[in-house]
Design a protein around this motif. Structure first.
Motif, PDB file in Angstrom:
ATOM      1  N   TYR A  54       7.472  10.572  52.627  1.00  0.00           N
ATOM      2  CA  TYR A  54       6.597   9.487  53.055  1.00  0.00           C
ATOM      3  C   TYR A  54       6.901   8.197  52.301  1.00  0.00           C
ATOM      4  O   TYR A  54       6.808   7.100  52.859  1.00  0.00           O
ATOM      5  N   VAL A  55       7.227   8.317  51.014  1.00  0.00           N
ATOM      6  CA  VAL A  55       7.512   7.118  50.215  1.00  0.00           C
ATOM      7  C   VAL A  55       8.764   6.421  50.739  1.00  0.00           C
ATOM      8  O   VAL A  55       8.849   5.192  50.762  1.00  0.00           O
ATOM      9  N   ARG A  56       9.746   7.186  51.175  1.00  0.00           N
ATOM     10  CA  ARG A  56      10.935   6.575  51.777  1.00  0.00           C
ATOM     11  C   ARG A  56      10.554   5.838  53.056  1.00  0.00           C
ATOM     12  O   ARG A  56      11.085   4.755  53.343  1.00  0.00           O
ATOM     13  N   ASP A  57       9.639   6.405  53.861  1.00  0.00           N
ATOM     14  CA  ASP A  57       9.153   5.700  55.046  1.00  0.00           C
ATOM     15  C   ASP A  57       8.532   4.362  54.655  1.00  0.00           C
ATOM     16  O   ASP A  57       8.753   3.345  55.316  1.00  0.00           O
ATOM     17  N   TYR A  58       7.759   4.367  53.578  1.00  0.00           N
ATOM     18  CA  TYR A  58       7.129   3.127  53.111  1.00  0.00           C
ATOM     19  C   TYR A  58       8.193   2.118  52.702  1.00  0.00           C
ATOM     20  O   TYR A  58       8.128   0.943  53.079  1.00  0.00           O
ATOM     21  N   ASP A  59       9.172   2.574  51.938  1.00  0.00           N
ATOM     22  CA  ASP A  59      10.210   1.664  51.444  1.00  0.00           C
ATOM     23  C   ASP A  59      10.969   0.995  52.594  1.00  0.00           C
ATOM     24  O   ASP A  59      11.186  -0.218  52.597  1.00  0.00           O
ATOM     25  N   PHE A  60      11.383   1.781  53.591  1.00  0.00           N
ATOM     26  CA  PHE A  60      12.233   1.248  54.650  1.00  0.00           C
ATOM     27  C   PHE A  60      11.436   0.604  55.787  1.00  0.00           C
ATOM     28  O   PHE A  60      11.876  -0.404  56.355  1.00  0.00           O
ATOM     29  N   SER A  61      10.286   1.178  56.130  1.00  0.00           N
ATOM     30  CA  SER A  61       9.542   0.679  57.288  1.00  0.00           C
ATOM     31  C   SER A  61       8.533  -0.409  56.941  1.00  0.00           C
ATOM     32  O   SER A  61       8.198  -1.232  57.804  1.00  0.00           O
ATOM     33  N   GLU A 104      10.221   7.310  69.825  1.00  0.00           N
ATOM     34  CA  GLU A 104       8.997   7.778  69.197  1.00  0.00           C
ATOM     35  C   GLU A 104       9.207   7.965  67.701  1.00  0.00           C
ATOM     36  O   GLU A 104       8.337   7.648  66.887  1.00  0.00           O
ATOM     37  N   ARG A 105      10.381   8.438  67.333  1.00  0.00           N
ATOM     38  CA  ARG A 105      10.671   8.668  65.913  1.00  0.00           C
ATOM     39  C   ARG A 105      10.610   7.355  65.126  1.00  0.00           C
ATOM     40  O   ARG A 105      10.084   7.308  64.020  1.00  0.00           O
ATOM     41  N   THR A 106      11.144   6.277  65.699  1.00  0.00           N
ATOM     42  CA  THR A 106      11.100   4.976  65.029  1.00  0.00           C
ATOM     43  C   THR A 106       9.662   4.499  64.868  1.00  0.00           C
ATOM     44  O   THR A 106       9.262   4.015  63.805  1.00  0.00           O
ATOM     45  N   ARG A 107       8.859   4.647  65.926  1.00  0.00           N
ATOM     46  CA  ARG A 107       7.463   4.217  65.867  1.00  0.00           C
ATOM     47  C   ARG A 107       6.673   5.014  64.842  1.00  0.00           C
ATOM     48  O   ARG A 107       5.896   4.449  64.054  1.00  0.00           O
ATOM     49  N   LEU A 108       6.886   6.310  64.823  1.00  0.00           N
ATOM     50  CA  LEU A 108       6.152   7.150  63.880  1.00  0.00           C
ATOM     51  C   LEU A 108       6.575   6.882  62.442  1.00  0.00           C
ATOM     52  O   LEU A 108       5.778   7.035  61.518  1.00  0.00           O
ATOM     53  N   GLY A 109       7.836   6.465  62.243  1.00  0.00           N
ATOM     54  CA  GLY A 109       8.288   6.133  60.901  1.00  0.00           C
ATOM     55  C   GLY A 109       7.460   5.017  60.294  1.00  0.00           C
ATOM     56  O   GLY A 109       7.129   5.028  59.101  1.00  0.00           O
ATOM     57  N   ILE A 110       7.102   4.026  61.120  1.00  0.00           N
ATOM     58  CA  ILE A 110       6.257   2.922  60.654  1.00  0.00           C
ATOM     59  C   ILE A 110       4.856   3.428  60.326  1.00  0.00           C
ATOM     60  O   ILE A 110       4.272   3.065  59.300  1.00  0.00           O
ATOM     61  N   GLU A 111       4.309   4.270  61.183  1.00  0.00           N
ATOM     62  CA  GLU A 111       2.976   4.823  60.940  1.00  0.00           C
ATOM     63  C   GLU A 111       2.949   5.641  59.653  1.00  0.00           C
ATOM     64  O   GLU A 111       1.989   5.579  58.874  1.00  0.00           O
ATOM     65  N   GLN A 112       4.005   6.392  59.404  1.00  0.00           N
ATOM     66  CA  GLN A 112       4.066   7.214  58.195  1.00  0.00           C
ATOM     67  C   GLN A 112       4.207   6.350  56.950  1.00  0.00           C
ATOM     68  O   GLN A 112       3.672   6.680  55.891  1.00  0.00           O
ATOM     69  N   LYS A 142       2.885   3.370  56.637  1.00  0.00           N
ATOM     70  CA  LYS A 142       1.542   2.842  56.406  1.00  0.00           C
ATOM     71  C   LYS A 142       0.637   3.890  55.761  1.00  0.00           C
ATOM     72  O   LYS A 142      -0.215   3.563  54.923  1.00  0.00           O
ATOM     73  N   PHE A 143       0.822   5.145  56.157  1.00  0.00           N
ATOM     74  CA  PHE A 143       0.045   6.237  55.561  1.00  0.00           C
ATOM     75  C   PHE A 143       0.329   6.334  54.064  1.00  0.00           C
ATOM     76  O   PHE A 143      -0.591   6.466  53.248  1.00  0.00           O
ATOM     77  N   ALA A 144       1.607   6.255  53.678  1.00  0.00           N
ATOM     78  CA  ALA A 144       1.975   6.309  52.263  1.00  0.00           C
ATOM     79  C   ALA A 144       1.400   5.121  51.507  1.00  0.00           C
ATOM     80  O   ALA A 144       0.916   5.261  50.373  1.00  0.00           O
ATOM     81  N   GLU A 145       1.442   3.958  52.128  1.00  0.00           N
ATOM     82  CA  GLU A 145       0.900   2.753  51.483  1.00  0.00           C
ATOM     83  C   GLU A 145      -0.592   2.894  51.235  1.00  0.00           C
ATOM     84  O   GLU A 145      -1.084   2.567  50.140  1.00  0.00           O
ATOM     85  N   GLU A 146      -1.313   3.399  52.225  1.00  0.00           N
ATOM     86  CA  GLU A 146      -2.767   3.496  52.137  1.00  0.00           C
ATOM     87  C   GLU A 146      -3.234   4.576  51.176  1.00  0.00           C
ATOM     88  O   GLU A 146      -4.200   4.394  50.434  1.00  0.00           O
ATOM     89  N   HIS A 147      -2.536   5.712  51.174  1.00  0.00           N
ATOM     90  CA  HIS A 147      -3.027   6.870  50.423  1.00  0.00           C
ATOM     91  C   HIS A 147      -2.321   7.117  49.093  1.00  0.00           C
ATOM     92  O   HIS A 147      -2.774   7.952  48.309  1.00  0.00           O
ATOM     93  N   PHE A 148      -1.222   6.381  48.834  1.00  0.00           N
ATOM     94  CA  PHE A 148      -0.489   6.649  47.595  1.00  0.00           C
ATOM     95  C   PHE A 148      -0.070   5.370  46.868  1.00  0.00           C
ATOM     96  O   PHE A 148      -0.385   5.181  45.693  1.00  0.00           O
ATOM     97  N   ILE A 149       0.631   4.474  47.551  1.00  0.00           N
ATOM     98  CA  ILE A 149       1.188   3.290  46.902  1.00  0.00           C
ATOM     99  C   ILE A 149       0.094   2.361  46.388  1.00  0.00           C
ATOM    100  O   ILE A 149       0.102   1.957  45.214  1.00  0.00           O
ATOM    101  N   LYS A 150      -0.871   2.003  47.232  1.00  0.00           N
ATOM    102  CA  LYS A 150      -1.925   1.069  46.816  1.00  0.00           C
ATOM    103  C   LYS A 150      -2.939   1.696  45.855  1.00  0.00           C
ATOM    104  O   LYS A 150      -3.265   1.106  44.828  1.00  0.00           O
ATOM    105  N   PRO A 151      -3.471   2.890  46.150  1.00  0.00           N
ATOM    106  CA  PRO A 151      -4.483   3.457  45.238  1.00  0.00           C
ATOM    107  C   PRO A 151      -3.956   3.716  43.831  1.00  0.00           C
ATOM    108  O   PRO A 151      -4.715   3.647  42.868  1.00  0.00           O
ATOM    109  N   TYR A 152      -2.670   4.037  43.695  1.00  0.00           N
ATOM    110  CA  TYR A 152      -2.105   4.392  42.388  1.00  0.00           C
ATOM    111  C   TYR A 152      -1.108   3.331  41.899  1.00  0.00           C
ATOM    112  O   TYR A 152      -0.247   3.626  41.065  1.00  0.00           O
ATOM    113  N   LYS A 153      -1.231   2.112  42.411  1.00  0.00           N
ATOM    114  CA  LYS A 153      -0.241   1.068  42.153  1.00  0.00           C
ATOM    115  C   LYS A 153       0.058   0.891  40.669  1.00  0.00           C
ATOM    116  O   LYS A 153       1.220   0.932  40.241  1.00  0.00           O
TER     117      LYS A 153
END
Length: 348
Positions: free
Chosen positions: A141-148, A315-323, A325-336
């Motif tokens: 998920y963190v890789r999704d955040y980094d690239f997407s 669909e894979r490209t679209r879901l990569g962006i959603e994933q 955002k999920f990492a950003e919301e639940h991991f990157i921002k709360p534990y910044k």
């Protein structure tokens, strides 16, 4: 020698940094979950839906997709492990999905950080079950955040694309922390090998090196962003086109790829990941012409064959962006603050 005197505030700040560094490093906990990839596989809620195996396990044709994929893997394995195997049916593979959750602050709350595959080789002649390679596919998920998310925002409105400072360092440190953890050492006997597609933005040249299992080695003309990203994870890369393949695969590894793993271990990775690539990138890995001495992979190649397994790349490209955002919301921002401090001070 001139002595250096620190003010009380500086001393206290230095001690606080040292204490928090020690505490955070000691508090990082990894938890492993295991799920078998077979025709009854159902992705867990924490699995990235763009992961190779999760994509196949969706829709009304899910069991047919899974059954066909497993058969392709086994057929390819036996075609490479052909010694003492006259009917090409001596071996079959079991695939185990390894999901790794991280608890960054010993709070008991975890985040799905890494997902890989582990192979097991069933030898039907001897009745033995042989441990294969862990890694193969790589999901994060963190890789999704980094690239997407991060990379996209960094280049928004710019004419020339660039890379953010420290891009991939947090992700790389999490991966290195896991591979060097007691959790990893307890469950796996060898370092991981990740097998990916070659880049469609590079040119590859065949060398004179020809390995009996990995096949002809290729060298890339430049370094790609993916290579640089995986370098942050501590991984080196080599490119090989196995016998009867039509394009080279990218093997990311620690140590010595050619001597650290047995032939059967290497075959387990080739047969698994080449099958996935034939499904997801048929323009490259199911092309009707082999890669030559000088090779430019292209996802626009029209001269290729499709497998009977459906895949929606848009669909894979679209879901990569959603994933992401999920990492950003639940991991990157709360534990910044914790993540930045931990990564900046991380050492193996």
């Amino acid at each position: 020698m001139k002595s250096v005197v620190l003010k009380n505030s500086e001393v206290n700040k230095k001690k606080a940094i040292e204490h928090s560094h020690k505490t955070i490093n000691n508090d990082v906990v990894f938890q492993i979950k295991r799920t078998y990839f077979n025709e009854n596989y159902i992705p867990s809620n924490s699995t990235r839906t763009t992961t190779n195996f999760a994509n196949l396990a969706r829709g009304e044709n899910r069991q047919k997709n899974l059954r066909s994929t497993i058969q392709m893997i086994n057929n390819r394995f036996n075609s490479l492990a052909k010694w003492d195997n006259p009917n090409y049916d001596r071996y079959s593979l079991d695939l185990e999905i390894i999901s790794v959750d991280i608890d960054i602050d010993a709070s008991g709350k975890t985040f799905p950080s890494i997902e890989v595959l582990r192979t097991y080789i069933n030898d039907h002649k001897t009745g033995k079950r042989i441990e294969g390679i862990v890694g193969n596919n790589f999901s994060s998920y963190v890789r999704d955040y980094d690239f997407s998310i991060l990379l996209s925002e960094h280049n928004k409105g710019k004419n020339n694309n660039g890379i953010p400072d420290n891009f991939g360092e947090l992700h790389g440190n999490i991966f290195k922390c896991f591979v060097n953890s007691e959790t990893y050492k307890k469950h796996f006997s060898k370092p991981p090998v990740i097998c990916l597609s070659v880049s469609s933005n590079k040119t590859y040249h065949r060398t004179g090196n020809n390995h009996p299992i990995l096949g002809f080695e290729y060298e890339g003309n430049t370094s790609s962003l993916t290579e640089e990203y995986f370098d942050k994870m501590g991984l080196k890369v080599r490119y090989f086109m196995p016998p009867n393949s039509v394009a080279p695969l990218a093997f990311y590894f620690f140590g010595d790829l050619l001597s650290d793993y047995t032939n059967l271990e290497l075959i387990s990775t080739i047969s698994t990941m080449e099958t996935f690539q034939k499904i997801y990138r048929p323009e490259i890995y199911n092309a009707n012409a082999d890669a030559g001495l000088c090779y430019n992979p292209s996802l626009h190649n029209q001269d290729h064959s499709l497998t009977n397994i459906a895949y929606d790349r848009e669909e894979r490209t679209r879901l990569g962006i959603e994933q992401g955002k999920f990492a950003e919301e639940h991991f990157i921002k709360p534990y910044k603050n914790i993540l930045e401090q931990w990564s900046a001070n991380f050492t193996i």
